[in-house]
Scaffold this active site. Structure first.
Site, PDB file in Angstrom:
ATOM      1  N   LEU A 163       0.840  -1.206   0.000  1.00  9.60           N
ATOM      2  CA  LEU A 163       0.000   0.000   0.000  1.00  9.60           C
ATOM      3  C   LEU A 163       0.870   1.249   0.000  1.00  9.60           C
ATOM      4  O   LEU A 163       0.925   2.006   0.956  1.00  9.60           O
ATOM      5  CB  LEU A 163      -0.944  -0.012   1.203  1.00  9.60           C
ATOM      6  CG  LEU A 163      -2.032  -1.078   1.162  1.00  9.60           C
ATOM      7  CD1 LEU A 163      -2.922  -0.974   2.388  1.00  9.60           C
ATOM      8  CD2 LEU A 163      -2.866  -0.960  -0.095  1.00  9.60           C
ATOM      9  N   HIS A 164       1.558   1.453  -1.102  1.00  6.62           N
ATOM     10  CA  HIS A 164       2.415   2.617  -1.267  1.00  6.62           C
ATOM     11  C   HIS A 164       2.007   3.350  -2.533  1.00  6.62           C
ATOM     12  O   HIS A 164       1.570   2.758  -3.506  1.00  6.62           O
ATOM     13  CB  HIS A 164       3.889   2.203  -1.360  1.00  6.62           C
ATOM     14  CG  HIS A 164       4.395   1.559  -0.115  1.00  6.62           C
ATOM     15  ND1 HIS A 164       4.881   2.287   0.945  1.00  6.62           N
ATOM     16  CD2 HIS A 164       4.470   0.257   0.262  1.00  6.62           C
ATOM     17  CE1 HIS A 164       5.248   1.471   1.906  1.00  6.62           C
ATOM     18  NE2 HIS A 164       5.000   0.222   1.527  1.00  6.62           N
TER      19      HIS A 164
END
Length: 240
Positions: A163-164
């Site tokens: 989740l970047h």
């Protein structure tokens, strides 16, 4: 929707930062205007050009201004005084690139000027948290069980980047579309839940491929929100 103005000493720098932010903003991003470089096209800032950008970016909901270096602040302050309603112009203390990305994603979710400014002001916190630059006496948080009345799911993040950046922005924009309070917890990282509407908070978790997460939601559209968010995670955000 609020407008955003990027003030920089360098036009190439501002254009690159704006391009990055707009790529994260989805199909309906806020208006972003650039005021960069001096009057002769060299390095510097121009209060008149900034004032023109403020007028172009303001649709009536106000404008958030991101600046790169010291004199950019002075020029932006002068330009704000040129406007008809300076109270609708907020100068952000956030880092230029992180702040611009956060501003575009947050505004794209429909946040007000005040809410966007408050979110963007925390832009440096995410990097400090990821580098471990936290208060030495801060206790390690333990993930809480979902409270009564919440809907939730647990799943594993499978996309290579976790989740970047782009996946995080996609997640935030999806959560922001619903009338629901959505939070996400990194079950492997031992952190407290963070708002799924906050790009900075989500990225500060540093959720990587293979991490287990819990997503909870309350509100009228909680079930629909969770359905879309689970689909995004389980489909690997289109990266798998």
């Amino acid at each position: 929707m609020i407008g955003i103005v990027a003030v920089s000493h360098s036009r190439p720098l501002a254009e690159a930062a704006a391009d990055l932010a707009l790529r994260m903003g989805g199909d309906a991003p806020p208006t972003v205007r650039i005021a960069a470089g001096g009057p002769d096209g060299d390095l510097g800032t121009d209060a008149t050009a900034i004032a023109e950008a403020l007028a172009e970016a303001d649709s009536g909901d106000g404008v958030l201004v991101l600046m790169d270096l010291g004199s950019a602040l002075l020029s932006a302050e002068m330009a704000r005084e040129f406007t008809a309603d300076p109270d609708r112009i907020v100068l952000s203390p956030a880092p230029f690139v992180e702040g611009l990305v956060s501003a575009v994603v947050t505004a794209a979710g429909g946040a007000t000027l005040a809410d966007t400014a408050a979110e963007v002001a925390r832009a440096a916190d995410a990097k400090r948290a990821q580098l471990g630059a936290t208060e030495p006496d801060a206790p390690t948080a333990v993930p809480a069980e979902p409270a009564s009345g919440q809907l939730s799911f647990e799943t594993t993040v499978i996309n290579p980047s976790g989740l970047h950046a782009r996946p995080a922005a996609t997640f935030v924009k999806a959560a922001s579309r619903y009338d629901a309070d959505v939070q996400i917890t990194d079950l492997d990282g031992g952190a407290q839940p963070v708002s799924a509407r906050s790009l900075l908070a989500l990225m500060s978790l540093g959720v990587r491929q293979g991490a287990r997460v819990r997503v909870t939601a309350t509100g009228p559209q909680a079930r629909d929100a969770l359905a879309e968010l689970r689909s995004l995670i389980d489909d690997g955000f289109g990266e798998v």
